[in-house]
Scaffold this motif. Structure first.
Motif, PDB file in Angstrom:
ATOM      1  N   THR A  84       0.857  -1.242   0.090  1.00 54.52           N
ATOM      2  CA  THR A  84      -0.058   0.233  -0.072  1.00 54.52           C
ATOM      3  C   THR A  84       0.840   1.066  -0.022  1.00 54.52           C
ATOM      4  O   THR A  84       2.065   1.111  -0.009  1.00 54.52           O
ATOM      5  CB  THR A  84      -0.932   0.123   1.098  1.00 54.52           C
ATOM      6  N   LEU A  85       0.305   2.380  -0.153  1.00 58.25           N
ATOM      7  CA  LEU A  85       1.024   3.866  -0.233  1.00 58.25           C
ATOM      8  C   LEU A  85       0.755   4.543   1.160  1.00 58.25           C
ATOM      9  O   LEU A  85       1.346   5.449   1.400  1.00 58.25           O
ATOM     10  CB  LEU A  85       0.590   4.531  -1.414  1.00 58.25           C
ATOM     11  N   GLY A 166       5.415   2.545  -1.950  1.00 58.66           N
ATOM     12  CA  GLY A 166       4.897   1.832  -0.992  1.00 58.66           C
ATOM     13  C   GLY A 166       6.026   1.018  -0.272  1.00 58.66           C
ATOM     14  O   GLY A 166       7.203   0.830  -0.612  1.00 58.66           O
ATOM     15  N   HIS A 172       4.361  -0.681  -5.765  1.00 55.88           N
ATOM     16  CA  HIS A 172       2.895  -0.457  -6.100  1.00 55.88           C
ATOM     17  C   HIS A 172       2.601  -0.274  -7.288  1.00 55.88           C
ATOM     18  O   HIS A 172       3.292   0.212  -8.234  1.00 55.88           O
ATOM     19  CB  HIS A 172       2.442   0.743  -5.096  1.00 55.88           C
TER      20      HIS A 172
END
Length: 376
Positions: A84-85, A166, A172
Motif C-alpha cells: 500500500t501507499l 509503497g 505498488h
C-alpha cells in the motif's frame, strides 16, 4: 479522476472501535490522515476539516495494537503497510516509547498530470514546489507511471522513505513499469541517485524531497549527464528556492557581482548586485498552489534572472477540474507588485482571483493539444 487508496488495508490495522466508524463514513475519499495520540480522542482530518471518530480516549493498549501490525519503524520514525501507499509516522516520548501515531492516507490518483503532459514530452527536467501535504508525492508518482507506461521511457524512482512506491519489496502498481530503488538511510540518498545513473542506464530519474547540499550536487551531476530529472522540494514559490542557500544551486546558484561605474549607471542599479552563477539543473518549475491550480515557470533561467533584477516575471498558470476543460493562461507580474516581494499579503486564493481577473492570453496551441489528448 480514478484513484486507488487500499483504504481497507489501513483500517483493518486500527482498533475495532475505529474500524466501524471509518467503514461507515460518507467522506472516505476526502480523508487525509488519522491522528491517534495517547490520552486524547482519535481524530480524522479531512480536506474540509477535522472531526473526532469516537468518545473513547486512546490508551497504551490501542497504540500497541496498531504498532504490532505494522512494519518496523525506520530511523525517521516512519512505517508502512505491505503493498500500500499509506504511511504511519510515530511520536516518541523521552523514554523512546511511542505515544502518538499519524496515519497518512496514500492514494494513487490517475490522470492528475494530464495538465502538464506537454511538459513531460519536452524531455526537460522538472522541479515541483509545494508546501507539505499539497500532493507533491502523488503527482510525481503519476508522472513516473506516465513516463514509463505511456511515453515508454526508462524510469528509475529513488524512493527514500517508500512513499512513492509503497512499503514493500514489490513496488505498488501506481508507478506502472517504472523501477524503484530503495534507500537504506536518508543521508545516503545522494549516493543512490548517482548509483542509479551509473548502473542502470535510466532516461528519467525521479527524486522526492531534495533537501541537502549533497542531494543538490547529485542532481546537478545527473542533469549534466543528460538524464531527465523530476524532483520535488518544499517551498511555496520560486522566491523560496532562490533565498534558500542549500537549494539555490538547483536554479543555478546566486552570487554577488561588482559592476563598474559605467555598467552600474547603464543598468541603473547599485555596483554590487546578485546574479545567477550557473545554468539551472531544472529547466521547468511547477508551483503547486492548490490541487487544481498550478503556476509554471517554463524558463527557470529567465524567471530567476528577472527576479534578481526586480524585473517583471512571465509565468503561466494552469487550472483544471473534473468536468471542465483545462485552462492555460500566461501572465506577467512585477516583483514589486506583491508577487514575490517580502511585503506580499496576497493569499493563494487572492492570488488566484487576481490572476483570473487579469487574464492576458490563452496559449491556444497547448490548450488544443492537451484537450485533444484528454479526449482520446
Amino acid at each position: 479522476m480514478p484513484s486507488s487508496n487500499d483504504f481497507e488495508k489501513l483500517i483493518e490495522n486500527l482498533p475495532f472501535f475505529l474500524q466501524e466508524n471509518l467503514k461507515k463514513h460518507n467522506y472516505q475519499d476526502q480523508l487525509v490522515e488519522i491522528i491517534l495520540d495517547l490520552g486524547r480522542r482519535p481524530e480524522a482530518r479531512f480536506i474540509y476539516g477535522s472531526e473526532y471518530l469516537s468518545q473513547k480516549i486512546i490508551s497504551w493498549q490501542d497504540i500497541d495494537y496498531v504498532t504490532k501490525r505494522l512494519s518496523k519503524f525506520s530511523n525517521e520514525n516512519r512505517a508502512g503497510i505491505e503493498r500500500t501507499l499509506h504511511r504511519i509516522s510515530c511520536i516518541r516520548n523521552r523514554q523512546f516509547l511511542i505515544n502518538g501515531l499519524t496515519c497518512r492516507i496514500g492514494r494513487s490518483i490517475f490522470g492528475t498530470v494530464s495538465v502538464i503532459r506537454d511538459l513531460l514530452e519536452s524531455e526537460k527536467s522538472i522541479l515541483i514546489l509545494g508546501k507539505p501535504g499539497v500532493g507533491k508525492t502523488t503527482i510525481i508518482r503519476e508522472i513516473g507511471r506516465v513516463l514509463a507506461d505511456e511515453l515508454e521511457k526508462r524510469v528509475i524512482i529513488i524512493d527514500t522513505s517508500n512513499e512513492i512506491a509503497g512499503d514493500s519489496d514489490i513496488p505498488h502498481l501506481g508507478i506502472g513499469r517504472a523501477r524503484r530503488m530503495q534507500v537504506p538511510k536518508t543521508e545516503l540518498q545522494h549516493q543512490v541517485m548517482i548509483e542509479a545513473v551509473e548502473n542502470h542506464m535510466p532516461e528519467v530519474i525521479i527524486i522526492d524531497e531534495i533537501g541537502t547540499e549533497l542531494e543538490v550536487l547529485a542532481a546537478r551531476t545527473i542533469a549534466e549527464k543528460g538524464v531527465q530529472l523530476v524532483g520535488t522540494t518544499h517551498g511555496n514559490c520560486l522566491e523560496n528556492l532562490i533565498k534558500n542557500p542549500p537549494l539555490s544551486d538547483l536554479i543555478g546558484g546566486i552570487q554577488y557581482v561588482t559592476l563598474s561605474d559605467d555598467e552600474a549607471k547603464r543598468r541603473g542599479t547599485q555596483k554590487s548586485i546578485l546574479e545567477r552563477k550557473a545554468y539551472p539543473a531544472f529547466e521547468i518549475i511547477i508551483e503547486i498552489n492548490t490541487s487544481n491550480f498550478w503556476t509554471i515557470h517554463e524558463d527557470v533561467a529567465m524567471s530567476a534572472d528577472s527576479f534578481l533584477r526586480n524585473d517583471s516575471i512571465i509565468y503561466q498558470t494552469r487550472q483544471f477540474g473534473v468536468i471542465e476543460k483545462i485552462q492555460i493562461q500566461c501572465d506577467q507580474f512585477s516583483s514589486s507588485q506583491n508577487f514575490f516581494g517580502q511585503n506580499s499579503r496576497l493569499s493563494i486564493n487572492d492570488r488566484q482571483s487576481t490572476m483570473n481577473q487579469q487574464w492576458i492570453q490563452f496559449n491556444t496551441i497547448k490548450t488544443k493539444k492537451l484537450i485533444k489528448k484528454n479526449s482520446q
